[in-house]
Design a protein around this motif. Structure first.
Motif, PDB file in Angstrom:
ATOM      1  N   UNK A   1       0.843  -1.198   0.000  1.00 55.40           N
ATOM      2  CA  UNK A   1       0.000   0.000   0.000  1.00 55.40           C
ATOM      3  C   UNK A   1       0.879   1.250   0.000  1.00 55.40           C
TER       4      UNK A   1
ATOM      5  N   UNK B   1       1.834   3.949  -3.160  1.00 52.47           N
ATOM      6  CA  UNK B   1       1.727   5.411  -3.081  1.00 52.47           C
ATOM      7  C   UNK B   1       3.047   6.051  -3.496  1.00 52.47           C
TER       8      UNK B   1
ATOM      9  N   UNK C   1       3.548   9.694  -4.376  1.00 56.01           N
ATOM     10  CA  UNK C   1       2.793  10.140  -3.200  1.00 56.01           C
ATOM     11  C   UNK C   1       1.433  10.715  -3.553  1.00 56.01           C
ATOM     12  N   UNK C   2       0.853  10.196  -4.601  1.00 55.47           N
ATOM     13  CA  UNK C   2      -0.499  10.591  -4.947  1.00 55.47           C
ATOM     14  C   UNK C   2      -1.353   9.345  -4.957  1.00 55.47           C
ATOM     15  N   UNK C   3      -2.639   9.531  -4.748  1.00 55.44           N
ATOM     16  CA  UNK C   3      -3.506   8.371  -4.692  1.00 55.44           C
ATOM     17  C   UNK C   3      -4.034   8.007  -6.061  1.00 55.44           C
ATOM     18  N   UNK C   4      -3.922   8.952  -6.964  1.00 54.09           N
ATOM     19  CA  UNK C   4      -4.580   8.750  -8.242  1.00 54.09           C
ATOM     20  C   UNK C   4      -3.699   9.341  -9.339  1.00 54.09           C
TER      21      UNK C   4
ATOM     22  N   UNK D   1      -3.837  10.094 -13.126  1.00 49.14           N
ATOM     23  CA  UNK D   1      -4.673  10.089 -14.326  1.00 49.14           C
ATOM     24  C   UNK D   1      -3.831   9.843 -15.578  1.00 49.14           C
TER      25      UNK D   1
ATOM     26  N   UNK E   1      -5.256  10.396 -18.636  1.00 48.18           N
ATOM     27  CA  UNK E   1      -5.892  11.130 -19.726  1.00 48.18           C
ATOM     28  C   UNK E   1      -4.873  11.988 -20.450  1.00 48.18           C
TER      29      UNK E   1
ATOM     30  N   UNK F   1      -9.637   2.399 -17.460  1.00 47.65           N
ATOM     31  CA  UNK F   1     -10.420   3.407 -16.721  1.00 47.65           C
ATOM     32  C   UNK F   1      -9.740   4.772 -16.708  1.00 47.65           C
ATOM     33  N   UNK F   2      -8.547   4.862 -17.297  1.00 43.68           N
ATOM     34  CA  UNK F   2      -7.919   6.162 -17.453  1.00 43.68           C
ATOM     35  C   UNK F   2      -7.180   6.655 -16.229  1.00 43.68           C
ATOM     36  N   UNK F   3      -7.012   5.807 -15.231  1.00 36.32           N
ATOM     37  CA  UNK F   3      -6.236   6.222 -14.070  1.00 36.32           C
ATOM     38  C   UNK F   3      -5.822   5.015 -13.253  1.00 36.32           C
TER      39      UNK F   3
ATOM     40  N   UNK G   1      -5.382   3.994  -9.356  1.00 35.30           N
ATOM     41  CA  UNK G   1      -5.902   4.527  -8.103  1.00 35.30           C
ATOM     42  C   UNK G   1      -5.506   3.583  -6.980  1.00 35.30           C
ATOM     43  N   UNK G   2      -5.160   4.166  -5.848  1.00 36.97           N
ATOM     44  CA  UNK G   2      -4.642   3.355  -4.753  1.00 36.97           C
ATOM     45  C   UNK G   2      -5.655   2.303  -4.291  1.00 36.97           C
ATOM     46  N   UNK G   3      -6.921   2.587  -4.480  1.00 33.12           N
ATOM     47  CA  UNK G   3      -7.913   1.654  -3.939  1.00 33.12           C
ATOM     48  C   UNK G   3      -8.438   0.677  -4.987  1.00 33.12           C
ATOM     49  N   UNK G   4      -7.832   0.662  -6.174  1.00 35.01           N
ATOM     50  CA  UNK G   4      -8.445  -0.130  -7.243  1.00 35.01           C
ATOM     51  C   UNK G   4      -8.361  -1.637  -7.029  1.00 35.01           C
TER      52      UNK G   4
END
Lengths: 325, 359
Positions: A95, A99, A104-107, A109, A111, A200-202, A204-207
């Motif tokens: 986890x 990050x 250090x970002x959760x998401x 992108x 795009x 999905x174009x990104x 994400x930490x929770x995916x």
């Protein structure tokens, strides 16, 4: 309809990884929940910051996932830590690492960057054509996995899952087998993560959270449906031999079953959403699907004594009741 | 053996049933869109990322605008409850539904998925903090290919200024946030910039889930005030921060008014219901053809949606007094401004009376 097939096929790559550990190695590997994200994060960062080719990014995601698998494998095989705990520990550590990978970002992108999906839509591969392309990709992954499981190492891996002591007595390092198995499994999971991130174009930490259940559901559901006389009878026909080969057949049938299971699972989710089920209940529904799929073979085995005579005559059916298939 | 086969058949048909239901749902959607031939009827899909008060308020605002309009607008609402796989299912379902006139993703992850997946239906995002950073639009003046919307970027510096105005002598402001949310990271960065300008320090503490919020705020040392950004994780566990503030007499400020209602002292910020209404208006103008998406850049919150909000009750509990001139022009929630608080008061009085009786 196409979204179900599309997602089902992509998640099937992850389900194949789960199949490898859960069924072949008999190792319930919880690393999956985060190694999926590791793959997604690695691919996303490489694409965004280093303009890496999306296909190479998939490869990088495989390696990153495989590395996570190796860590779990080392914790278990060399550190003697219980498989469940080893997976949980790696998952927890990942986890933070994920990050870090994502800066250090959760998401992150995607795009505006070139991904597989921009390439697909740019070349007019959409709708059913896209499904066809994805199906071919998943088929290739399956065939490579089938081939791998048929090599000496793959057979050693299968044997390790069946009877560790015996394999060790033959001088094979079960530790190596487990580490390799976990690496390949999490590599596949990471690759699926990278694929989903591009879709999905990104990243994400929770995916990845809860995905182990999705993987198990696909594996168990597919196998529950494929464990019947019809499929195994079909495998004995000429066409069946073409699809499933003659050697190592139960594994080849099982990998197909896993892919179908993944699609069916997605269809069930899509169906539940369409009928208006609350998404809060989705995990419960998933769990119920898994429980039902787990119980179906149990019911069959209980009935077996009455029909033993009939089944022994059918070697295909015997294979069907094999623990692994 | 027969029974086995029967069981198989049942299992298979059950699964097939599910598959069919999946298709059935789509068909139902198509049937619903049949009314479009009559002229003024539209269908809008709302894809919410997760349930929490701000996002729920946004969704409500959007729905209210669409319902109040003269047109017959059917709203289909889906919520992914923070599950990304479900989110892909939801967005994919909307992408495949040819009857939708617009899709409204609420929160950044869904907005990105919608922008990637949906090609033909206009997408209007809401509750996205920084659409440029997320890559949804090239810059603040240009909409994306098929996407525009309303940002919920909150005026971080003005909110920090508010803390200075209310608390007075502030040297360190503590910010609990989730390192797993990019919207929060953006706000923390903005806060650091503002802190340099306004002359105080920021002490940040990162948490990874709601259960860590308590531990996170406990780790603050010598902070004079706490600022809670619009962070889904920390806001979910807001009560923990509030009770820490009350116990230690450290004033807690929030970045949006729903959190003030829950017991932080105040904010100058977004009212998410109004934010939703603003997004709803944008959706309405796009689907009715009043505006073209290509000419509709993403917008920041209207002045309408920005307001001072104070909770006097909370201020008292945390030991600060809000200057009267600020109170006068603000929206007051809690003890004096809110029915709920009045009821609470009555309840306390009732309790006291009962106490008397028993004595």
């Amino acid at each position: 309809m196409t979204v179900t097939l599309e997602l089902g096929l992509i998640y099937a790559i992850m389900a194949l990884g789960v199949y490898l550990t859960f069924r072949i190695l008999n190792f319930p590997d919880l690393t999956v929940d985060q190694s999926f994200t590791t793959g997604a994060a690695t691919a996303a960062i490489l694409i965004v910051n280093y303009d890496l080719d999306p296909v190479l990014a998939l490869g990088a995601a495989f390696l990153a996932g495989a590395l996570a698998g190796v860590v779990t494998g080392l914790l278990h095989a060399k550190g003697g830590i219980n498989p469940l705990l080893a997976g949980i520990l790696t998952m927890l550590a990942l986890y933070s690492i994920n990050l870090r990978i994502m800066g250090n970002r959760a998401n992150v992108p995607l795009l505006g960057n070139d991904t597989l999906y921009t390439w697909f839509s740019g070349t007019g591969i959409t709708g059913w054509t896209l499904i066809l392309v994805l199906a071919i990709i998943v088929l290739v992954v399956k065939l490579v996995l089938d081939w791998f499981l048929g090599t000496d190492m793959g057979l050693g891996l299968q044997a390790t899952g069946d009877n560790e002591e015996m394999v060790r007595s033959l001088g094979v390092s079960t530790d190596t087998m487990k580490i390799v198995g976990l690496a390949v499994s999490n590599g596949l999971v990471g690759m699926a993560g990278a694929f989903i991130a591009q879709k999905q174009g990104s990243a994400d930490i929770s995916m990845g959270i809860g995905l182990i259940l999705v993987g198990l559901a696909s594996v168990i559901l597919g196998q529950a449906l494929f464990n019947n006389r019809f499929v195994h009878g079909f495998a004995n026909t000429a066409v069946g031999k073409f699809f499933f080969g003659t050697r190592n057949r139960e594994v080849l049938i099982a990998t197909t079953a896993v892919i179908i299971g993944s699609i069916i699972y997605r269809a069930a989710v899509q169906g539940a959403l369409a009928v208006g089920f609350n998404p809060n209940d989705m995990r419960l529904i998933s769990a119920i699907i898994v429980v039902i799929a787990l119980l179906i073979p149990k019911w069959r085995i209980r009935k077996r004594p009455k029909t033993t005579g009939a089944t022994t005559a059918d070697p295909a059916f015997k294979e069907a009741t094999n623990v692994k298939a | 053996m027969k029974r086995t086969t029967l069981l198989k058949t049942v299992a298979t048909s059950a699964t097939l049933g599910l598959l069919l239901t999946a298709c059935g749902g789509d068909d139902g959607g198509n049937g619903g869109g049949g009314g479009e031939a009559e002229g003024e009827s539209y269908k809008v899909g709302i894809a919410q990322y997760v349930s929490h008060p701000s996002l729920d308020a946004t969704a409500q605002g959007i729905k209210d605008v669409l319902e109040e309009s003269d047109h017959d607008i059917e709203v289909e609402e889906q919520n992914a409850q923070a599950d990304q796989a479900t989110m892909n299912n939801v967005v994919g379902g909307f992408a495949g539904d040819g009857d939708l006139d617009a899709v409204v993703p609420i929160a950044t992850p869904v907005a990105i998925a919608a922008a990637t997946t949906i090609e033909d239906t206009p997408v209007v995002f809401s509750a996205v903090t920084d659409p440029v950073d997320a890559g949804l639009v090239p810059d603040w003046d240009t909409p994306g290919d098929n996407i525009t919307g309303v940002s919920d970027m909150n005026p971080v510096d003005e909110q920090l200024q508010l803390i200075l105005d209310v608390v007075g002598d502030v040297e360190v402001i503590g910010i609990p946030y989730s390192s797993a949310e990019s919207n929060s990271v953006v706000q923390v960065e903005a806060a650091q910039d503002a802190a340099e300008e306004l002359g105080f320090e920021i002490q940040e503490v990162a948490v990874t889930n709601t259960s860590e919020v308590a531990q996170g705020v406990e780790s603050f040392s010598n902070v004079d005030a706490i600022y809670v950004p619009t962070d889904n994780t920390v806001v979910s566990g807001l009560e923990t921060v509030i009770s820490y503030g009350i116990d230690n007499q450290i004033p807690v400020f929030a970045a949006e008014s729903d959190s003030v209602e829950r017991g932080t002292i105040g904010t100058y910020g977004l009212n998410y219901y109004e934010h939703g209404r603003q997004a709803g208006e944008m959706v309405l103008s796009l689907i009715t053809g009043e505006a073209e998406l290509a000419d509709t850049p993403p917008s920041l919150a209207d002045p309408d949606a920005l307001e001072y909000t104070f909770n006097l009750d909370a201020a008292e509990q945390m030991g600060v007094e809000i200057p009267q001139d600020m109170v006068d022009e603000a929206n007051i929630v809690g003890e004096e401004g809110d029915d709920a608080a009045t009821e609470e008061e009555t309840a306390t009085e009732d309790d006291a009376e009962t106490g008397d009786d028993t004595e």
